[in-house]
Design a protein around this motif. Structure first.
Motif: not given
Length: 77
Positions: A44-49, A54-58, A70-77
């Motif tokens: 779970l920790d790996y998946l969340f990272d 985590n600064g290394r990827r989008e 937290w929310k998805g970057i494409d989530y629209e309210d």
């Protein structure tokens, strides 16, 4: 932070489990293997990272300090 490969090492201790259950179409939610993996804190920790970037990827999710959520970057309210 643990190296990603170290976080996945817990899978080496997985007991004998089924991945294809029953006849017909495959349903990932019924996979004993996937269910066991998702119960492992290291996995779970790996998946969340991975999804937070985590600064290394989008990042696929982002944190809002105002709402403390937290929310998805494409989530629209």
């Amino acid at each position: 932070m643990q190296d990603a490969s170290k976080k996945l090492q817990c899978a080496r201790q997985m007991p004998e489990l089924k991945h294809r259950v029953g006849e017909g179409d495959f349903d990932i939610t019924k996979s004993e293997v996937c269910n066991w993996l998702m119960q492992q804190p290291e996995i779970l920790d790996y998946l969340f990272d991975r999804v937070r970037g985590n600064g290394r990827r989008e990042a696929l999710i982002k944190y809002d300090p105002e709402t403390k959520t937290w929310k998805g970057i494409d989530y629209e309210d």
